[in-house]
Design a protein around this motif. Structure first.
Motif, short mmCIF file in Angstrom:
data_model
loop_
_atom_site.label_atom_id
_atom_site.label_comp_id
_atom_site.label_asym_id
_atom_site.label_seq_id
_atom_site.Cartn_x
_atom_site.Cartn_y
_atom_site.Cartn_z
N ILE A 66 0.87 -1.18 0.00
CA ILE A 66 0.00 0.00 0.00
C ILE A 66 0.91 1.23 0.00
O ILE A 66 1.67 1.45 0.95
CB ILE A 66 -0.92 0.02 1.23
CG1 ILE A 66 -1.86 -1.19 1.19
CG2 ILE A 66 -1.71 1.32 1.31
CD1 ILE A 66 -2.69 -1.36 2.46
N HIS A 67 0.87 2.01 -1.07
CA HIS A 67 1.79 3.12 -1.24
C HIS A 67 1.17 4.42 -0.73
O HIS A 67 0.07 4.80 -1.13
CB HIS A 67 2.17 3.26 -2.71
CG HIS A 67 2.92 2.08 -3.24
ND1 HIS A 67 4.27 1.91 -3.06
CD2 HIS A 67 2.50 0.98 -3.94
CE1 HIS A 67 4.66 0.78 -3.61
NE2 HIS A 67 3.60 0.19 -4.15
N ILE A 68 1.91 5.09 0.15
CA ILE A 68 1.44 6.33 0.79
C ILE A 68 2.49 7.41 0.58
O ILE A 68 3.68 7.20 0.84
CB ILE A 68 1.19 6.11 2.29
CG1 ILE A 68 0.10 5.05 2.50
CG2 ILE A 68 0.80 7.42 2.97
CD1 ILE A 68 0.00 4.56 3.93
N ALA A 69 2.06 8.58 0.12
CA ALA A 69 2.98 9.70 -0.10
C ALA A 69 2.67 10.82 0.89
O ALA A 69 1.51 11.14 1.15
CB ALA A 69 2.86 10.22 -1.53
N MET A 70 3.74 11.42 1.44
CA MET A 70 3.61 12.56 2.33
C MET A 70 4.82 13.47 2.11
O MET A 70 5.86 13.02 1.62
CB MET A 70 3.57 12.12 3.80
CG MET A 70 2.46 11.15 4.15
SD MET A 70 2.46 10.68 5.91
CE MET A 70 1.82 12.18 6.64
N THR A 71 4.70 14.73 2.49
CA THR A 71 5.85 15.62 2.44
C THR A 71 6.53 15.65 3.81
O THR A 71 5.90 15.37 4.83
CB THR A 71 5.45 17.05 2.05
OG1 THR A 71 4.50 17.56 2.98
CG2 THR A 71 4.86 17.07 0.65
N LEU A 72 7.82 15.99 3.80
CA LEU A 72 8.57 16.13 5.04
C LEU A 72 8.99 17.59 5.19
O LEU A 72 10.09 17.99 4.82
CB LEU A 72 9.81 15.22 5.03
CG LEU A 72 9.58 13.73 5.14
CD1 LEU A 72 10.90 12.98 5.04
CD2 LEU A 72 8.87 13.38 6.45
N ASP A 73 8.08 18.38 5.70
CA ASP A 73 8.35 19.78 6.00
C ASP A 73 8.89 19.83 7.42
O ASP A 73 8.26 19.32 8.36
CB ASP A 73 7.06 20.59 5.87
CG ASP A 73 7.28 22.09 6.03
OD1 ASP A 73 8.20 22.47 6.80
OD2 ASP A 73 6.55 22.86 5.41
#
Length: 351
Positions: A66-73
């Motif tokens: 299950i592929h999940i994308a998030m930003t790392l701010d």
């Protein structure tokens, strides 16, 4: 002892030496500023999360990922850590979650170390997002946080992640998931590019300016479309369809028009509405209980909407970790607190 006075020649020599010393010091400082890269911000320290293991019914194939994308701010890292913990904790197959993190250049090593020490067993990769891709295209919006390049990274997601990934869930960093994310992952897309909770009968006059509504060519874009709003902080994206449809370029085209005519106020959301409004796969509202951060100006407290909840989203100005630290939390912020892995100075002293 008689004091000795300096001659005029000696005074000139001393002044020349002091002047030379000042000039040399100034040049050294300037050279130091030029040669040394700005250091990465000091990242918060987090406690190590428990290890979460798959249930017996979980598959082990690539197709089971299950592929999940998030930003790392770096300013939202505390929120990201809480979101990841919530995803793992409520997943039946936590080892099948594959995280794709987008970060700005120069911070990858520190961010990698922070994530690895907090989640030693996490399956993840960090991708460098070039802010120059979008910096010149960003128009000032109603809130500074919405103008940061990483806020637009979702537009370029299909170009950054591996071509072997054909579906991905994009999530903001100011949320927690309180249900098994696999349920959202398996949503039937029905040929659509994007799936998300959808809210129809929206008032689009709120999202677009008079310059937009007075332009007969631009207004035609919304003709025949249902006035449906969706929050881009929770989306399932068919990556193959996104690539084939050149949707990155389509969003960029609207950003260019925005630069010229100022047709909307809100960051990265309006281009998505202009392209996808009324044409996404609608999923149950339980998957985005959004607006918990209040509005974009004051971030006042809000209550939960009625109905079942799978995902709590602090979209808006108010963020739960900031309100909790200020000791002025909203009631809903206490639902976020159990997922907070931040190792505060108080916690460290207690240990």
């Amino acid at each position: 002892m008689a004091s000795r006075s300096l001659s005029y020649t000696q005074l000139l020599g001393l002044l020349s030496f002091i002047l030379l010393l000042l000039v040399t010091t100034t040049m050294a400082v300037r050279v130091g500023v030029i040669l040394h890269k700005p250091s990465a911000p000091t990242l918060p320290v987090f406690r190590e999360a428990p290890a979460f293991r798959n249930g017996d019914q979980c598959g082990t194939l690539e197709a089971d990922q299950i592929h999940i994308a998030m930003t790392l701010d770096t300013n939202y890292l505390r929120g990201t850590m809480a979101a990841v913990l919530s995803l793992l904790q409520h997943s039946t197959c936590p080892e099948n979650l594959s995280f794709h993190f987008l970060s700005l250049p120069h911070f990858e090593n520190d961010l990698f170390t922070s994530i690895k020490s907090t989640f030693p067993y996490l399956n993840f990769k960090i991708y460098q997002f070039d802010p120059n891709l979008v910096r010149s295209k960003i128009s000032k919006s109603i809130r500074q946080a919405l103008d940061q390049p990483l806020n637009y990274a979702r537009i370029y997601l299909a170009d950054i992640i591996p071509s072997t990934v054909d579906r991905i869930i994009y999530l903001d960093s100011d949320l927690v998931v309180v249900d098994d994310i696999e349920k959202l992952w398996h949503v039937e897309m029905e040929g659509k590019v994007v799936a998300a909770p959808e809210y129809c009968h929206a008032n689009f006059t709120y999202y677009f300016t008079k310059a937009f509504w007075s332009d007969p060519v631009l207004v035609k874009v919304l003709e025949g479309k249902r006035p449906c709003y969706f929050n881009t902080g929770v989306m399932v994206v068919d990556v193959n369809k996104w690539r084939k449809g050149s949707y990155t370029q389509k969003v960029e085209e609207w950003m260019t028009i925005q630069k010229q005519k100022r047709i909307y106020h809100l960051g990265s959301l309006p281009p998505f509405l202009l392209i996808f409004a009324g044409d996404i796969k609608a999923v149950n509202h339980r998957w985005n209980q959004h607006g918990l951060g209040g509005d974009n100006f004051e971030g006042r407290c809000r209550t939960l909407h009625p109905g079942p909840i799978s995902l709590l989203h602090w979209s808006g100005k108010g963020k739960p970790w900031l309100r909790l630290d200020s000791r002025k939390p909203c009631i809903v912020d206490h639902l976020w607190a159990p997922y907070d892995l931040y190792r505060s100075s108080r916690h460290s002293l207690e240990e």
